[in-house]
Design an enzyme around this catalytic site. Structure first.
Site, PDB file in Angstrom:
ATOM      1  N   SER A   8       3.237  17.822  42.112  1.00 34.98           N
ATOM      2  CA  SER A   8       4.228  16.740  42.185  1.00 34.98           C
ATOM      3  C   SER A   8       5.625  17.343  42.208  1.00 34.98           C
ATOM      4  O   SER A   8       6.038  18.021  41.262  1.00 34.98           O
ATOM      5  CB  SER A   8       4.091  15.806  40.990  1.00 34.98           C
ATOM      6  N   HIS A  33       2.764  15.853  46.523  1.00 35.84           N
ATOM      7  CA  HIS A  33       2.911  14.512  45.951  1.00 35.84           C
ATOM      8  C   HIS A  33       4.400  14.270  45.694  1.00 35.84           C
ATOM      9  O   HIS A  33       5.051  15.063  45.015  1.00 35.84           O
ATOM     10  CB  HIS A  33       2.100  14.467  44.649  1.00 35.84           C
ATOM     11  N   ASP A  35       7.141  11.564  44.206  1.00 32.65           N
ATOM     12  CA  ASP A  35       7.247  10.391  43.326  1.00 32.65           C
ATOM     13  C   ASP A  35       8.554   9.661  43.536  1.00 32.65           C
ATOM     14  O   ASP A  35       9.621  10.181  43.200  1.00 32.65           O
ATOM     15  CB  ASP A  35       7.173  10.847  41.863  1.00 32.65           C
ATOM     16  N   MET A  37      10.869   6.519  42.474  1.00 29.91           N
ATOM     17  CA  MET A  37      11.052   5.573  41.360  1.00 29.91           C
ATOM     18  C   MET A  37      12.307   4.751  41.597  1.00 29.91           C
ATOM     19  O   MET A  37      13.342   5.291  41.987  1.00 29.91           O
ATOM     20  CB  MET A  37      11.200   6.349  40.050  1.00 29.91           C
ATOM     21  N   HIS A  67       4.178   8.505  46.613  1.00 29.33           N
ATOM     22  CA  HIS A  67       3.771   7.570  45.556  1.00 29.33           C
ATOM     23  C   HIS A  67       4.962   6.667  45.248  1.00 29.33           C
ATOM     24  O   HIS A  67       5.939   7.110  44.639  1.00 29.33           O
ATOM     25  CB  HIS A  67       3.349   8.403  44.329  1.00 29.33           C
ATOM     26  N   MET A  69       6.614   4.095  43.204  1.00 30.96           N
ATOM     27  CA  MET A  69       6.662   3.329  41.952  1.00 30.96           C
ATOM     28  C   MET A  69       7.828   2.367  42.096  1.00 30.96           C
ATOM     29  O   MET A  69       8.921   2.578  41.576  1.00 30.96           O
ATOM     30  CB  MET A  69       6.828   4.292  40.771  1.00 30.96           C
ATOM     31  N   MET A 138      -3.273   6.096  37.050  1.00 29.59           N
ATOM     32  CA  MET A 138      -2.200   6.727  36.276  1.00 29.59           C
ATOM     33  C   MET A 138      -2.739   7.062  34.891  1.00 29.59           C
ATOM     34  O   MET A 138      -3.286   6.188  34.204  1.00 29.59           O
ATOM     35  CB  MET A 138      -1.005   5.786  36.113  1.00 29.59           C
ATOM     36  N   ASP A 172      -3.136  11.069  37.948  1.00 28.75           N
ATOM     37  CA  ASP A 172      -1.727  11.468  37.980  1.00 28.75           C
ATOM     38  C   ASP A 172      -1.115  11.227  36.611  1.00 28.75           C
ATOM     39  O   ASP A 172      -1.102  10.101  36.125  1.00 28.75           O
ATOM     40  CB  ASP A 172      -1.026  10.620  39.059  1.00 28.75           C
TER      41      ASP A 172
HETATM   42  C1  DX5 Z   1       4.789   9.973  36.780  1.00 26.59           C
HETATM   43  C2  DX5 Z   1       4.549  10.457  38.196  1.00 26.59           C
HETATM   44  C3  DX5 Z   1       3.762  11.699  38.209  1.00 26.59           C
HETATM   45  C4  DX5 Z   1       4.448  12.851  37.527  1.00 26.59           C
HETATM   46  C5  DX5 Z   1       3.408  13.756  36.965  1.00 26.59           C
HETATM   47  O1  DX5 Z   1       5.464   8.773  36.788  1.00 26.59           O
HETATM   48  O2  DX5 Z   1       3.858   9.495  38.979  1.00 26.59           O
HETATM   49  O3  DX5 Z   1       3.353  12.077  39.519  1.00 26.59           O
HETATM   50  O4  DX5 Z   1       5.282  13.582  38.363  1.00 26.59           O
HETATM   51  O5  DX5 Z   1       4.034  14.717  36.213  1.00 26.59           O
HETATM   52  P1  DX5 Z   1       3.247  15.576  35.121  1.00 26.59           P
HETATM   53  O6  DX5 Z   1       2.144  16.282  35.861  1.00 26.59           O
HETATM   54  O7  DX5 Z   1       4.305  16.472  34.596  1.00 26.59           O
HETATM   55  O8  DX5 Z   1       2.713  14.602  34.119  1.00 26.59           O
HETATM   56 ZN    ZN Z   2       2.964  10.292  40.969  1.00 22.45          ZN
END
Ligand code: DX5
Ligand code: ZN
Length: 218
Positions: A8, A33, A35, A37, A67, A69, A138, A172
């Site tokens: 990620s 990956h 992320d 947000m 991904h 969010m 998750m 994840d």
């Molecule tokens: C969390 C993300 C994850 C995150 C995982 O909200 O969706 O993808 O980056 O990070 P680690 O592996 O550090 O928990």
């Molecule tokens: Zn993620």
């Protein structure tokens, strides 16, 4: 089921993003990956389509798994597609018609995927198991990297695997060498790892070790 490991980018050094995209690619990981947000669906902001475009520019052959969010991912699908997203993953809890958005993603020539939060029951994704390629469970409350894996999510992985023996099932959040094995034993075959992989002095060795250990799981 094919095992996949996805670093990620959230855990990368944002001062050296391009170098860290290349480092993740050179580690032998399967896909990247990313992320996204929105400070609404989750209490944090990360990055938008420009970072997806940067990943495409520096590592065009490294698959970009995005991904989202986001409360309203529907408003941004084209922007992420245009930036180079190859899989777009939305949340079942988003404020959208999930059937419709999964169809729109596929119609754009992008692979669709669906995620669910720790407090959401397995049944919430059952209506979509034939409409999407991957389900992501998750294993932390989304919003931040570096959190602890929530083992209470394991039975949910097993429930989805039982219902959909052929689907790609991703975990994840808080994934490391040990928690990945727990998730694999429950039925997961795809593993996102942020802080665990990026903090490794030798990411390639860590990915290889993880792959070797996961391959031994029944
Ligand atoms: C969390 C993300 C994850 C995150 C995982 O909200 O969706 O993808 O980056 O990070 P680690 O592996 O550090 O928990
Ligand atoms: Zn993620």
């Amino acid at each position: 089921m094919a095992i996949e490991i996805l670093p990620s980018l959230l855990a990368a050094d944002f001062g050296n993003l391009a170098a860290d995209v290349l480092r993740a690619e050179a580690s032998g990981a399967d896909r990247l990956h990313l992320d996204v947000m929105d400070a609404h669906f989750v209490p944090n902001l990360s990055f938008g389509p420009d970072v997806v475009a940067l990943a495409r520019k520096v590592a065009p052959d490294f698959w970009r798994h995005v991904h989202l969010m986001m409360t309203r991912p529907d408003l941004y699908l084209e922007k992420f597609r245009d930036a180079g997203a190859q899989t777009i993953q939305i949340h079942v809890e988003a404020d959208v018609d999930v059937h419709r958005e999964l169809k729109r993603i596929e119609a754009m020539g992008v692979k669709s995927a669906l995620a669910l939060n720790p407090e959401t029951p397995a049944e919430a994704v059952f209506p979509y198991l034939k409409e999407t390629r991957e389900i992501l469970v998750m294993t932390v409350h989304p919003g931040y990297g570096g959190q602890k894996f929530i083992p209470e999510c394991l039975p949910k992985i097993a429930a989805i695997r039982k219902r959909a023996p052929e689907i790609d099932l991703m975990v994840d959040g808080g994934v490391n060498g040990e928690t990945a094995i727990l998730a694999a034993e429950a039925g997961a075959n795809q593993f996102v790892a942020g802080s665990y992989l990026f903090k490794q002095p030798d990411m390639k060795a860590a990915v290889a070790a993880m792959r070797r250990d996961l391959a031994r799981c029944p």
